[in-house]
Scaffold this motif. Structure first.
Motif, PDB file in Angstrom:
ATOM      1  N   UNK A   1       0.832  -1.206   0.000  1.00 35.34           N
ATOM      2  CA  UNK A   1       0.000   0.000   0.000  1.00 35.34           C
ATOM      3  C   UNK A   1       0.863   1.251   0.000  1.00 35.34           C
ATOM      4  N   UNK A   2       1.856   1.297   0.909  1.00 34.97           N
ATOM      5  CA  UNK A   2       2.660   2.529   0.994  1.00 34.97           C
ATOM      6  C   UNK A   2       3.681   2.621  -0.135  1.00 34.97           C
ATOM      7  N   UNK A   3       4.059   1.496  -0.740  1.00 34.84           N
ATOM      8  CA  UNK A   3       4.952   1.582  -1.904  1.00 34.84           C
ATOM      9  C   UNK A   3       4.258   2.303  -3.051  1.00 34.84           C
ATOM     10  N   UNK A   4       2.960   2.058  -3.215  1.00 31.41           N
ATOM     11  CA  UNK A   4       2.206   2.778  -4.232  1.00 31.41           C
ATOM     12  C   UNK A   4       2.117   4.260  -3.924  1.00 31.41           C
ATOM     13  N   UNK A   5       1.892   4.587  -2.649  1.00 28.90           N
ATOM     14  CA  UNK A   5       1.861   5.991  -2.248  1.00 28.90           C
ATOM     15  C   UNK A   5       3.200   6.658  -2.533  1.00 28.90           C
ATOM     16  N   UNK A   6       4.279   5.994  -2.142  1.00 24.51           N
ATOM     17  CA  UNK A   6       5.609   6.563  -2.340  1.00 24.51           C
ATOM     18  C   UNK A   6       5.886   6.808  -3.818  1.00 24.51           C
ATOM     19  N   UNK A   7       5.537   5.839  -4.666  1.00 22.59           N
ATOM     20  CA  UNK A   7       5.839   5.939  -6.090  1.00 22.59           C
ATOM     21  C   UNK A   7       5.106   7.113  -6.738  1.00 22.59           C
ATOM     22  N   UNK A   8       3.817   7.260  -6.452  1.00 21.32           N
ATOM     23  CA  UNK A   8       3.089   8.356  -7.101  1.00 21.32           C
ATOM     24  C   UNK A   8       3.533   9.710  -6.565  1.00 21.32           C
ATOM     25  N   UNK A   9       3.894   9.758  -5.299  1.00 19.58           N
ATOM     26  CA  UNK A   9       4.420  11.011  -4.738  1.00 19.58           C
ATOM     27  C   UNK A   9       5.756  11.359  -5.392  1.00 19.58           C
ATOM     28  N   UNK A  10       6.599  10.365  -5.630  1.00 16.76           N
ATOM     29  CA  UNK A  10       7.868  10.604  -6.298  1.00 16.76           C
ATOM     30  C   UNK A  10       7.688  11.085  -7.725  1.00 16.76           C
ATOM     31  N   UNK A  11       6.792  10.448  -8.479  1.00 15.20           N
ATOM     32  CA  UNK A  11       6.546  10.869  -9.854  1.00 15.20           C
ATOM     33  C   UNK A  11       5.935  12.262  -9.880  1.00 15.20           C
ATOM     34  N   UNK A  12       5.008  12.516  -8.983  1.00 16.59           N
ATOM     35  CA  UNK A  12       4.366  13.838  -8.922  1.00 16.59           C
ATOM     36  C   UNK A  12       5.406  14.930  -8.694  1.00 16.59           C
ATOM     37  N   UNK A  13       6.374  14.683  -7.837  1.00 18.77           N
ATOM     38  CA  UNK A  13       7.416  15.678  -7.575  1.00 18.77           C
ATOM     39  C   UNK A  13       8.205  15.994  -8.841  1.00 18.77           C
ATOM     40  N   UNK A  14       8.510  14.980  -9.635  1.00 15.29           N
ATOM     41  CA  UNK A  14       9.244  15.202 -10.885  1.00 15.29           C
ATOM     42  C   UNK A  14       8.379  15.955 -11.887  1.00 15.29           C
ATOM     43  N   UNK A  15       7.100  15.609 -11.967  1.00 13.45           N
ATOM     44  CA  UNK A  15       6.201  16.331 -12.859  1.00 13.45           C
ATOM     45  C   UNK A  15       6.093  17.792 -12.454  1.00 13.45           C
ATOM     46  N   UNK A  16       6.011  18.049 -11.176  1.00  7.85           N
ATOM     47  CA  UNK A  16       5.920  19.429 -10.684  1.00  7.85           C
ATOM     48  C   UNK A  16       7.199  20.214 -10.961  1.00  7.85           C
ATOM     49  N   UNK A  17       8.324  19.525 -10.990  1.00  8.51           N
ATOM     50  CA  UNK A  17       9.607  20.199 -11.222  1.00  8.51           C
ATOM     51  C   UNK A  17       9.787  20.629 -12.679  1.00  8.51           C
ATOM     52  N   UNK A  18       8.970  20.090 -13.574  1.00  8.35           N
ATOM     53  CA  UNK A  18       9.105  20.379 -14.981  1.00  8.35           C
ATOM     54  C   UNK A  18      10.126  19.523 -15.700  1.00  8.35           C
ATOM     55  N   UNK A  19      10.702  18.549 -15.007  1.00  2.00           N
ATOM     56  CA  UNK A  19      11.694  17.667 -15.622  1.00  2.00           C
ATOM     57  C   UNK A  19      11.048  16.581 -16.477  1.00  2.00           C
ATOM     58  N   UNK A  20       9.750  16.439 -16.373  1.00  5.02           N
ATOM     59  CA  UNK A  20       9.006  15.482 -17.184  1.00  5.02           C
ATOM     60  C   UNK A  20       7.572  15.967 -17.272  1.00  5.02           C
ATOM     61  N   UNK A  21       6.851  15.459 -18.252  1.00  5.67           N
ATOM     62  CA  UNK A  21       5.428  15.765 -18.349  1.00  5.67           C
ATOM     63  C   UNK A  21       4.671  14.475 -18.598  1.00  5.67           C
ATOM     64  N   UNK A  22       3.418  14.479 -18.218  1.00  6.67           N
ATOM     65  CA  UNK A  22       2.593  13.287 -18.365  1.00  6.67           C
ATOM     66  C   UNK A  22       1.643  13.133 -17.205  1.00  6.67           C
ATOM     67  N   UNK A  23       1.302  11.902 -16.906  1.00  8.61           N
ATOM     68  CA  UNK A  23       0.268  11.628 -15.912  1.00  8.61           C
ATOM     69  C   UNK A  23       0.644  10.418 -15.093  1.00  8.61           C
ATOM     70  N   UNK A  24       0.289  10.439 -13.805  1.00  8.83           N
ATOM     71  CA  UNK A  24       0.496   9.287 -12.933  1.00  8.83           C
ATOM     72  C   UNK A  24      -0.819   8.960 -12.247  1.00  8.83           C
ATOM     73  N   UNK A  25      -1.111   7.668 -12.153  1.00  4.67           N
ATOM     74  CA  UNK A  25      -2.346   7.188 -11.528  1.00  4.67           C
ATOM     75  C   UNK A  25      -2.009   6.068 -10.558  1.00  4.67           C
TER      76      UNK A  25
END
Length: 471
Positions: free
Chosen positions: A167-191
């Motif tokens: 459960x928390x591995x999924x939380x960690x992964x989407x939070x990590x991807x979201x941080x990169x998306x917010x930084x502008x280093x990548x674009x796209x979507x995470x679910x």
């Protein structure tokens, strides 16, 4: 789709075992012997199931910076470490307040409330399941990454498969991807897909049937704790059947000749399956329990029932075992004069997991840089035995489902693993593996050549699996 109260777990890693040193040595010897022996023509050799890259895939993969982008890795690491204590609290909460499949109401609320607080768009009770959910974040056009969280436990044991950690591995992964998306280093979507009832092999199969993955993500990833590390862990197909015999009751001493013994029919089935095993492939599995063997010793039983699992390395092979089992059922009914009824699981087969080679390689490379050692692909292929409904996802979109060790020798689905799943070291192991999975996913967002390599490997693997023999 709520299961009946007596529905036994039919999925996850019920018979996975730990990689102790002696077991590793034995595995190596058996793998070496297998390499020297010709495979039956009707069953693919293990080597044929390892990822095979054609020339274009190989060239695409060579373009990757497998050393990783340090700036991206720092963003991911800081984001996940920043919520590590919060994730630890959630993990212990789910461990302490274990819920079984399709009844994970507390877990559903805890996880969705948390994701909403972190800026995700949350859909509760998703796809018609009361304890399923999705949480999304997007920033610009690009690829769509899907992760899965599981959170159900096992009746009588608790979190014996570590779903609090999943459960928390999924939380960690989407939070990590979201941080990169917010930084502008990548674009796209995470679910993040909150997938209930994995131990019953329900949640992800329902999601696949409703096209949750096919219509919304380009790749899917998740993690599973175990006693060892395996970036290409072998997880096999499973189906189950409920069996009933109907006879005629009579006094077992005064007039046994008046009866038709339904228990005799069940014993006959049990013996037939035991004898059948010597004609099965070494990788086939048949196991089950008698759920009703009669009510009183002085009454000829007029009704008996049982519940069986059948497993094969590839789901297309399940039909071969189904046919053999049904012949055993019919023979027992004929021999005893009973009527027989069997019912295969309505939701269908839980498929084997098709691991994506390019994604497995990136995950492995990251973990090895952080001190993790992996068995060889052949050793990993030789140690499979568990099943998961993520297999059905892996036949629809390119998927990765690594196993990661949590510093225990205990097998999954044991009371010892329950204890291991709540330790501080297991939490740290989960955080590290979550970072590796996140880095793998971000590479999909940032490198089109890499995604094409993933897609090519997926298409080749699915074609190979669909060539399996169905009998």
């Amino acid at each position: 789709m709520a299961p009946s109260d007596d529905y036994a777990p039919s999925s996850c890693f019920g018979n996975l075992f730990s990689f102790k040193k002696k077991q590793q040595s034995a595995s190596r010897r058996s793998v070496a012997a297998a390499r020297n022996a010709p495979a039956p023509s009707y069953y693919p050799a293990a080597s044929e199931k390892l990822p095979a890259y054609d020339e274009c895939v190989t060239k695409a993969f060579e373009h990757l910076d497998v050393k990783g982008n340090s700036e991206i890795e720092n963003i991911v690491s800081n984001a996940i470490e920043g919520v590590s204590d919060e994730l630890r609290t959630i993990s212990l909460d789910l461990h302490e307040n274990m819920e079984t499949g399709m009844k994970e109401f507390h877990a559903h609320d805890v996880l969705t409330d948390y994701l909403e607080s972190k800026g995700f768009t949350v859909t509760r009770h998703a796809y018609g399941m009361k304890t399923a959910f999705t949480a999304e974040y997007s920033n610009g056009p690009g690829k769509r990454i899907g992760f899965c969280s599981e959170y159900d436990g096992l009746p009588g044991l608790g979190q014996a498969c570590g779903h609090n950690l999943i459960a928390i591995s999924g939380l960690a992964a989407v939070i990590g991807v979201k941080a990169v998306l917010e930084s502008g280093k990548a674009s796209g979507k995470v679910i993040l897909f909150g997938t209930p009832a994995e131990e019953l092999s329900i949640g992800k199969i329902v999601l696949v049937q409703k096209r949750a993955f096919q219509d919304n993500v380009d790749v899917a990833l998740m993690l599973h704790p175990a006693a060892y590390h395996a970036e290409r862990g072998a997880m096999i197909a499973i189906h189950d059947v409920r069996l009933e015999f109907f006879g005629k009751a009579s006094h077992a001493s005064a007039a046994p000749w008046e009866g038709i013994n339904a228990l005799d029919a069940m014993v006959q089935v049990w013996n037939s399956i035991s004898m059948m095993r010597q004609q099965l492939l070494p990788t086939d599995r048949v196991h089950g329990i008698v759920t009703d063997g009669g009510k009183a010793p002085n009454v000829i039983p007029d009704y008996t029932s049982a519940f069986f699992f059948v497993r094969t390395t590839e789901y297309q092979q399940i039909g071969r075992l189904m046919h053999k089992m049904e012949e055993c059922f019919k023979a027992a009914a004929l021999a005893t004069g009973c009527e027989v009824k069997w019912t295969w699981r309505e939701i269908g087969v839980t498929k084997n997991v098709v691991q994506n080679g390019p994604m497995a390689d990136i995950y492995k490379e990251y973990m090895e840089r952080h001190g993790i050692q992996f068995p060889t692909p052949a050793e990993q292929a030789a140690t499979g035995g568990g099943s998961t409904d993520f297999g059905n996802v892996s036949f629809e979109v390119p998927s990765l489902h690594p196993m990661y060790g949590i510093h225990t020798n205990a097998a999954n689905h044991t009371i010892e693993f329950v204890g291991a799943a709540k330790t501080e070291i297991a939490h740290k192991d989960t955080i590290l593996a979550s970072k590796g999975l996140t880095i793998t996913a971000i590479q999909v967002l940032r490198d089109e050549n890499y995604y094409q390599a993933i897609k090519s490997d997926f298409e080749k693997s699915i074609r190979s699996d669909n060539d399996g023999l169905m009998m």
